[in-house]
Structures are given as structure tokens and as C-alpha cells.
Design an enzyme around this catalytic site. Structure first.
Site, mmCIF file in Angstrom:
data_model
loop_
_atom_site.group_PDB
_atom_site.id
_atom_site.type_symbol
_atom_site.label_atom_id
_atom_site.label_comp_id
_atom_site.label_asym_id
_atom_site.label_seq_id
_atom_site.Cartn_x
_atom_site.Cartn_y
_atom_site.Cartn_z
ATOM 1 N N SER A 24 -10.127 -0.283 7.018
ATOM 2 C CA SER A 24 -9.481 -0.069 5.720
ATOM 3 C C SER A 24 -8.815 -1.285 5.100
ATOM 4 O O SER A 24 -8.431 -1.248 3.935
ATOM 5 C CB SER A 24 -8.455 1.061 5.813
ATOM 6 O OG SER A 24 -9.108 2.305 5.711
ATOM 7 N N LYS B 127 0.865 -1.183 0.000
ATOM 8 C CA LYS B 127 0.000 0.000 0.000
ATOM 9 C C LYS B 127 0.902 1.232 0.000
ATOM 10 O O LYS B 127 1.942 1.239 0.684
ATOM 11 C CB LYS B 127 -0.893 -0.026 1.248
ATOM 12 C CG LYS B 127 -1.928 1.105 1.299
ATOM 13 C CD LYS B 127 -2.869 0.943 2.503
ATOM 14 C CE LYS B 127 -3.921 2.043 2.556
ATOM 15 N NZ LYS B 127 -4.872 1.857 3.678
ATOM 16 N N SER C 233 -9.766 2.085 2.797
ATOM 17 C CA SER C 233 -8.844 2.799 1.959
ATOM 18 C C SER C 233 -7.840 1.905 1.216
ATOM 19 O O SER C 233 -7.229 2.345 0.248
ATOM 20 C CB SER C 233 -8.066 3.813 2.795
ATOM 21 O OG SER C 233 -7.253 3.140 3.747
#
Lengths: 480, 474
Positions: free
Chosen positions: A174, A77, A150
Site C-alpha cells: 500500500s 494518510k 491504498s
């Protein structure tokens, strides 16, 4: 097998010389190049670096010095510092981190090959990956839908097999929410299990790094490499090393699975959860009814605490030392105001404003202090519940992935979709999301929540579930 | 209008002498700009603070010396504000739960009376960086960012500028003594903000308060407060009201002036720093530090009065500087303590100053100074000769006895030799002898001088003086 193999399968193939890290890397990079223009899962790719790591891994494999993760490809990420690190924001569009996050460093040291960095909601603030400055990532099951967020880029990338595994971060869901919406497995460990060093902070007391993978076994492999204390993070817990894979196969006989009375669901979600529960019962678990009475307050407390911390954490992005700086500022105040207004997107600005407000004199006690009290009571709820139940079963989301753009202008609706995941972060508990069926052709997920440090049990339960089901083996259709 | 009185409270910053910063591994000392700024100090994304345990130890050490309560649980908080040299956009400090509560500093007030300056609290915090303003741009040096500080907040219990300065002097000596800080005030390692308000003594409500920022010398503390007291008094006596504000002391103009006023009162939005767990100190930890505490300056001072019979002035001077006190004790083990004290605070200190040397660099070992003092006491040499010997000891490193023997400096005490010497001088100076006999006894000094000159300073002064008077009145 290369195309859809789990980490465990690929690792075995590498160890037996059936494939090479270079071949795996080549395959994944090709898939990234092919699918990224469709799903926008990635912000950066570094093929040269990936091949260099793959070649080093192959040398280790040849001389028999490889570990269980050596040569396996991974995506990180873009919240983890390593090379170019944007956090999904214009503010850091050109930021190149001069150091590596502990998560990246550990996995690289374990021999993994970093393919690139995944798309995400700006500074991890969002549940759809639509707040990314680099455009939304799309759901591989239906490109008109969001992948969740996210960590939406990570979830979508694993779902469409750009990589067998990806890292994520979870502040209010997330990891778990995008995992559920994309049909992959996502684990958020206990707060403090994995170092936050180098993971760009959103809300420090809630942020936790974790894994998005194809199944529980793969998640266990990565947790083995990631969990532990870190001299660069005072909140990372230094506990005796644990083998998260050791208990995977253990039978679930006698396992008490708590079902919260407060979590009323509409059909067909209720039926899907009932089916999931049934699978556990068939494995020998039994249902117990529990109460989590403070659930209704969790979202408000979460909004206050996460915004408060974010307003302070994001103050360092001031255009002075790094990151976006506006052109020709008139004075220092205009440098701050314009750099931050230009560098941050709407959702990020909204949360900074909200957080600044709830911490300000006159409101601090009514909001921040009260939210902390709610937080303590939520933890208390779980403590009581875990006296009766070993694990708690809930859905991850109220429904499947929603259409792009439908909630972007309705932040409250967006926040409400986090109702099942947010209380877990407030209590610092570990939880895991796993594919549990489909609704309108879109995956939905179950969530198991455990007491602090119960990751091994969570992985055990999901592994047994995955032995009995094949939801996690479903693959999204190839794009046209 | 009745006589007005000032009420003064101090917020004192002490820079801790640790090897590294409060929350990073960067070196804690000045260097070329930004060389000692780790990623944490630069506020890079993803970096996290890690508390320096040495800073905690020093805080506890000072706390024990001040009689403060060492809190078993304290907490770090973020103080949020924007400033270009504040890299994270917040300063990590302590707010609701400081590491030390209470305590006191005992000073001698303007009347010479003992005064307890009570402390409210003492907390750990990090310093900000430094902005250097040029005409067209400003530069930022983050070497100072993250430097460990202790902020000591006194109760508003002082009433005189001189007492405030005395408080700073006392603390300065204490932190140096405990090796908590080098407290170099010119470098800002010890500095204070003074809060002052003025009202009639015993008034139930204090006057409006002003705060004078960043006073970094004892003299500035005293002058700034003095100036501010007079400024308040003038305003109040003219029937005006004092504006609550923050002011700066201009040492050139010797006056205070308002700092750029901010439109609104700053709101720092304090909240507990989620990156740092609460600081928990066990009873064992505190006890272990307690067991390493040296004899404290006040106790040492009393002991010097009792054990060695020193004057309070000498005792305080010695104790104010721990190495000096240790030097004294080592010398006093060899020579007479009071004479040692006299020589150390006098001639030796002067000698060090002249060579701009610290005590570390002193070329005369304390035992050798003690031996010199013993020779003076035994009358082997006079004080005057001893001064020369001391100089030679510094230059050559030899001990006093060797020098005296080598240079033939033994004091002339033999009565016959002295009588001859006196007689010779009287013969050479018939005029002065005549004057003396006419009652002008001042010429005695002149005659003594001549004798000393002739003896190259070796004549025993007491005996010579007696013999001189004897011969003159014969």
C-alpha cells in the site's frame, strides 16, 4: 524551488532564512486547494492548525532551535489518528480521534506542519483508492487512471507537489504500489520499525507505517524521526537509534543484487528492469540469480491472513461506542447488522466475510493454519536468498497505473497486481519503491527488498540510483 | 438402577489485584461508570494492548504455589464474539498456549480425607465490561473491561458438591494468602462456572454435561451443583436424557434454569493476537519469583501442628488468613502458643467482628495479646477476667498488666481469703447448702456463681471449687 523542492532542499532553505515555514505552508495549502478538486487526494484539511504549527516553527527557526524537520509541511494518510480520522470509510466519517498516533506525534514534535489527511482505500483495503467512501483519488500523470492504493492519496499528493512528503501504511504494498504508479519514492520499513499505535489496524501482523517522498534522502530524514520502540505498541522494536542518512553516499561496489528466477516479466517491463539493474551494475553492484520458490503461494496466504486479521480488527466498529450507527435499530443484532452494512463498503464487507470464514470452525486449519505455514516458508525463501544476495530487485507492479473502474468488479485481478509486494509483508522485510521509467507515459517503479533492518542499505542503493537517474525528478503535467 | 455419581469440573475466575488493567494503564478498581476505561479499554481505533507485567508476576506466583508448570513460552489469542460490553469485538485470552499447565489443590473431602484436585491449565485473560439494563435502554460501564483475570480449569475430578465448595474455599484462602487477589466473592473477584455430568460410578461414558455459570459464593457453588445433580438424576432415573446446555443458578429460588439458548454453538474463531508478542519467561525470572514465595499455607499448617501442638481446626483457621497467622506467630513468641491460638481464633476474632474491624485495624498488638495469655497461664487472672481485660485493652490501648493493676483485677488465689469468701456465701445460702447435702449437687454451680459475683470474678475458679466442696462436705 519552493514548488518542487525536496525536504532536504526546503530544510536548507529554512535554516538559511531563504524562506519561512509560513511561506511554505501557504504555498502547499494553495496547491492543495487548487489541485484537490481535480485529484481528490485529501479527505481533510485544517489550515488554521497548519498556520499555527508553521508560526511555532518559524519562531524556533528564528532562535536557532530548529531541527532538520522543523517547519516542513507534511500530509498524513487518514489512517493515522489525529483530529478527524476517517480511514476512508463512512463508518468513521464523523470520527474525531481523541488522541494522536505515535507517527503524527513524533513528526509534530519534530516541528513538521500537518497540512491535512490523505485519501485512501477504505480501511486500507484496496490497490486503487477506489474503495474510499470519499471517492477515488486520481493519478496526476493521467486523471483517467488510478493512483494505486491504498495510500493513493499520499502518493498522488506528493507526485503533484501538494506536499513534499506524506505518510502511508503498507500491508501488502500500500505504500510501494501507489508510489510506483505515481512516480514517487516509497519505503516500507521492517515490520515493527515504526510504532503502529494510532494507525487504524487492517491486518496487524502485516501493517507497517512508512513514507512517500520525492527521493531516498528525504525518506531517510523522516525515518530518523520515526523509527524506535513505543511503550504503547508491544510490537514496535526498541533498537539503538540509527542515522539512516549516514550511509547514503556509500559506493555500491560489490553489492550483490538478487534477481528472482520466478519473476518472469513481459516487455517492456523486463527491459525497464534490465535498465535499472544496469544502473546498479555501473555503480559497482553485481547481479546474482536467486530463487523465491514459494512466491506463487504468497497471494493466497496473504488473502487468508490479512482477511482473518481484518475480520477481527474491524469487529470494534459495531455502532455502540463511536462511528456510524444506523437509525432506529429494532434490537442489538439489528444495530450491529445495519450499522456495519451501512458503514462499511463492499470491499471491506467482502474481506470481513472472507476472514470470518477462514477462521471459522472446520475451516480454520485448512485456511488459516496452512497460510501461516506458507508464511513461514516464504520467510525461509528470503533467508536462503539473502545468503546469496544483499538486496533483491523486482518491479513493484506488473504494469503501470490502470484505468479507473477497470478492476473494481474483478477483485482477483486487483489482488494479482500485488504479487511483487505482498511476499515482503508476509516476511516482515523492509522494501523500497523508486521511479524507474515510464510505460505509456505513466511511471513505473523498481522495488528493492532487503533483509530485516537493512533500511540504511536500501536507502543507500536507491540514493545512488537516483544520483545516476532522473526518473524521480519528473513531474506530472499541470492539470488544464 | 445403580446409585448415580456426579462428575464435576470447575472453571474458576480469579481477579488479579494489580494497580492497572491487563492491557492498559487505567486503574484496576471500580469507580463512577466509565471513569477507569482508557482508550485501549474503550476499543478506540488504533489503540494497542500492552501487557501488564505485574499480572504476569501474580500468575506465576499462583502457579508456583499450585505446583503448576510455568510455561516458558505462552501466547495470547483473540476470542471473537459480538457483545455490547465487549469493546473490541474480541476478548484477549490464552488458548493453545496458556501461561500455566497442570498443578493441584489439596483439599479435605466430604469424608475428611485429603483429596488432590488436579488442574488442567490456568491462563491470563481480560474481563469484559458490564451492561446495565434499564427499561428503555441499556447502559455500558467499561470500568471492568480489561480487568486482569486468571482462569483456572480443574480436571473433572470432583464428585461431590461439597468438595467443589471446598476447592473454592481452598483457592480463596490461597489467593488471598499470596496476595494475588482480594477474592471478594460478592464483588465477583472470585467466581466459577461448574460443569457437571451424572452417570453410574465407573461408567465408561459420562452423561451429558451442563454448565452452571457465574457462581459467586461457596454456598451457591454447593447448592447449585447439588440441585443440578438431583435434576440430572431424576431425568436419568425416569429414563430421559439430559440436554447439554448452559444454566444459571437462581439463588432466590435455589434452582438452576437454562440461560437464553443460542441458536447455534458459539464459534469464537480463536487465533493468536498479532498485537502481542509471545510471552517468554526466562528461568531466571521464574526463579526470582520462586525466591520471594512465602511459606505456603499447607506447610505452615503442618508446622503449627508440630511446632505449636495446635488442633488442625485452629491451625487451618489461622493459616487461612495470612495476617492472622502472622499475628498468631508474633503473639506465640510472648505467650503460650496453644492458649494464644485459642484466644485469637475465639475472643479476639469475636472482638474484631463486633467492631467490624480488620486485623489491620486491630488495636491490640500481638505482643500485648501474648502478654495477656502469659498472665492467664501464670494464674494472675482468670479467663473470665481476661475477657474484660481484653475489652479494656481494645478501648484504652493499654497493656494487660497496667489494666489489671489499675483495676485491681488480680485473681484471688490466697487460700485464707478464699476460705472466708466461701464461708460467707454458705452462710447466706442455708437452703442451698441443705439441698446439696440431700444429694442435689447441681446447686454447686449456683454457689460458685455467687462466689464469683462476690469476688467480682477474681476468685481462682479451680481453688474456689475445691474449697467449696471441702466446706460443704465438712
Amino acid at each position: 524551488m519552493i514548488g518542487s523542492g525536496t525536504l532536504a532542499e526546503l530544510s536548507a532553505a529554512l535554516q538559511h532564512g531563504e524562506t519561512s515555514s509560513r511561506a511554505l505552508t501557504e504555498h502547499c495549502l494553495a496547491r492543495c486547494r487548487q489541485l484537490n478538486p481535480v485529484y481528490n487526494c485529501l479527505i481533510s484539511m485544517d489550515e488554521t492548525a497548519a498556520y499555527a504549527q508553521a508560526e511555532r516553527a518559524d519562531r524556533l527557526l528564528q532562535v536557532g532551535q530548529a531541527g532538520p524537520l522543523t517547519g516542513l509541511p507534511i500530509l498524513h494518510k487518514d489512517i493515522f489518528c489525529s483530529g478527524r480520522t476517517t480511514c476512508g470509510s463512512r463508518m468513521l466519517e464523523h470520527f474525531v480521534a481523541p488522541y494522536e498516533a505515535t507517527v503524527v506525534r513524533l513528526l509534530t514534535a519534530a516541528g513538521m506542519v500537518t497540512l491535512g489527511k490523505t485519501n485512501m482505500d477504505e480501511f486500507a483495503m484496496g490497490s486503487s483508492t477506489e474503495t474510499s467512501y470519499f471517492g477515488p483519488a486520481l493519478n496526476p500523470w493521467n486523471s483517467g487512471c488510478v493512483p494505486g492504493g491504498s495510500s493513493g492519496g499520499s502518493a498522488a499528493a506528493v507526485a503533484c507537489r501538494m506536499a513534499p512528503v506524506a505518510t502511508g501504511s503498507d500491508t501488502g504494498g500500500s505504500i510501494r504500489q501507489p508510489a510506483a504508479l505515481c512516480g514517487v519514492t516509497g519505503i516500507k520499513p521492517t515490520y515493527g520499525r515504526i510504532s503502529r499505535h494510532g494507525m487504524i489496524a487492517f491486518a496487524s501482523s502485516l501493517d507497517q507505517a512508512g513514507i512517500l517522498s520525492l527521493d531516498a534522502r528525504d525518506a531517510a530524514l523522516l525515518l530518523n524521526a520515526l523509527c524506535g520502540g513505543d511503550p504503547q505498541d508491544s510490537t514496535a522494536l526498541d533498537r539503538t537509534a540509527e542515522d539512516f542518512g549516514a550511509r547514503l553516499e556509500a559506493p555500491l561496489a560489490g553489492l550483490r543484487i538478487g534477481v528472482p528466477a520466478e519473476y518472469g516479466m513481459d516487455e517492456p517491463m523486463a527491459a525497464l528492469m534490465e535498465d535499472a539493474l544496469q544502473v546498479f551494475v555501473e555503480q559497482g553492484a553485481r547481479r546474482v540469480d536467486i530463487c523465491l520458490p514459494q512466491t506463487a503461494l504468497a497471494l493466497a496466504a496473504y488473502q487468508v491472513i490479512s482477511s482473518a486479521e481484518c475480520s477481527s480488527n474491524l469487529a470494534r466498529f459495531d455502532g455502540v461506542r463511536y462511528g456510524h450507527r444506523c437509525n432506529n435499530p429494532a434490537d442489538i443484532d439489528s444495530l450491529y447488522r445495519r450499522s456495519r452494512s451501512e458503514g462499511f463498503g463492499r470491499e471491506t464487507r467482502r474481506r470481513i466475510m472472507l476472514g470470518t470464514f477462514v477462521l471459522s470452525a472446520g475451516y480454520h486449519d485448512a485456511f488459516y493454519v496452512r497460510a501461516q505455514k506458507v508464511r513461514a516458508r516464504i520467510l525461509q525463501d528470503y533467508t536462503v536468498a539473502f545468503a546469496a544476495a544483499d538486496l533483491i530487485l523486482t518491479p513493484v507492479t506488473p504494469g503501470p497505473a490502470f484505468a479507473l473502474g477497470t478492476r473494481l468488479d474483478d477483485p482477483v485481478a486487483m489482488y494479482l497486481s500485488d504479487i511483487y509486494t505482498v511476499p515482503v509483508n508476509l516476511a516482515g522485510l523492509p522494501a523500497i519503491a523508486a521511479p524507474a521509467g515510464f510505460m505509456n507515459g505513466l511511471p513505473i517503479g523498481l522495488q528493492l527488498i532487503g533483509p530485516h533492518f537493512s533500511e540504511a542499505l536500501l536507502l543507500n542503493a536507491v540514493h545512488r540510483y537516483q544520483l545516476a537517474t532522473d526518473w524521480h525528478r519528473q513531474m506530472p503535467p499541470e492539470p488544464d | 438402577m445403580a446409585v448415580l455419581q456426579a462428575t464435576i469440573g470447575l472453571e474458576i475466575h480469579v481477579q488479579l489485584t494489580t494497580r492497572s488493567k491487563l492491557f492498559s494503564t487505567a486503574a484496576n478498581h471500580p469507580d463512577a461508570p466509565n471513569r477507569n476505561a482508557a482508550y485501549v479499554d474503550q476499543g478506540l481505533p488504533g489503540t494497542l494492548p500492552v501487557l501488564n507485567q505485574e499480572a504476569v508476576r501474580l500468575a506465576v506466583r499462583l502457579g508456583l504455589a499450585l505446583g503448576a508448570r510455568v510455561c516458558r513460552r505462552s501466547e495470547f489469542a483473540r476470542k471473537n464474539y459480538f457483545y455490547p460490553d465487549l469493546p473490541k469485538g474480541y476478548q484477549i485470552s490464552q488458548y493453545d498456549h496458556p501461561v500455566l499447565q497442570g498443578g493441584a489443590l489439596c483439599i479435605r473431602d466430604v469424608q475428611g480425607q485429603a483429596l488432590q484436585v488436579t488442574l488442567e491449565r490456568t491462563h491470563l485473560e481480560e474481563d469484559a465490561g458490564k451492561s446495565v439494563h434499564h427499561q428503555a435502554y441499556s447502559a455500558i460501564d467499561l470500568n471492568r473491561a480489561g480487568t486482569p483475570l486468571l482462569e483456572i480449569v480443574t480436571e473433572p475430578c470432583l464428585h461431590h458438591a461439597a468438595d467443589a465448595a471446598a476447592c473454592m474455599r481452598k483457592l480463596h484462602a490461597l489467593v488471598r494468602y499470596l496476595e494475588v487477589s482480594t477474592a471478594n466473592m460478592e464483588q465477583g473477584e472470585l467466581r466459577c462456572d461448574a460443569n457437571i455430568s451424572v452417570a453410574a460410578p465407573g461408567a465408561t461414558r459420562l452423561g451429558a454435561r451442563t454448565e452452571i455459570k457465574n457462581l459467586n459464593s461457596f454456598r451457591f457453588v454447593e447448592r447449585a451443583i447439588e440441585y443440578e445433580f438431583h435434576r440430572h438424576t431424576e431425568i436419568l432415573e425416569a429414563g430421559g436424557t439430559v440436554t447439554r446446555e448452559t444454566r444459571l443458578y437462581d439463588s432466590g429460588q435455589q434452582q438452576t434454569r437454562p440461560m437464553r439458548s443460542k441458536e447455534t454453538e458459539a464459534d469464537y474463531r480463536y487465533f493468536p493476537d498479532p498485537d502481542l508478542p509471545p510471552l517468554i519467561l526466562s528461568a531466571e525470572y521464574i526463579a526470582a519469583i520462586q525466591s520471594t514465595m512465602p511459606e505456603l499455607p499447607d506447610a505452615r499448617c503442618s508446622r503449627y501442628l508440630e511446632q505449636y501442638g495446635l488442633t488442625p481446626g485452629e491451625a487451618e483457621t489461622l493459616v487461612a488468613d495470612r495476617p492472622l497467622a502472622e499475628y498468631f506467630e508474633a503473639a506465640a513468641a510472648v505467650g503460650d502458643a496453644r492458649t494464644c491460638a485459642h484466644w485469637i481464633t475465639g475472643a479476639l476474632t469475636a472482638l474484631l467482628k463486633r467492631h467490624t474491624a480488620t486485623l489491620d485495624e486491630c488495636r491490640i498488638a500481638p505482643g500485648k495479646l501474648g502478654a495477656l495469655v502469659a498472665l492467664i497461664r501464670r494464674g494472675v487472672i482468670s479467663g473470665k477476667v481476661a475477657r474484660q481485660v481484653l475489652e479494656t485493652m481494645w478501648d484504652s490501648g493499654a497493656d494487660a498488666e497496667t489494666i489489671i493493676a489499675r483495676e485491681g483485677l488480680t485473681q484471688l488465689s490466697d487460700v485464707q481469703e478464699l476460705e472466708t469468701l466461701v464461708a460467707q456465701v454458705l452462710q447466706e445460702c442455708p437452703e442451698q447448702v441443705e439441698q446439696y447435702r440431700q444429694g442435689r449437687t447441681q446447686v454447686l454451680a449456683f454457689l460458685m456463681g455467687r462466689i464469683m459475683q462476690r469476688s467480682r470474678g477474681q476468685a481462682n475458679p479451680a481453688r474456689t471449687s475445691a474449697l467449696l466442696k471441702q466446706q460443704l462436705s465438712a
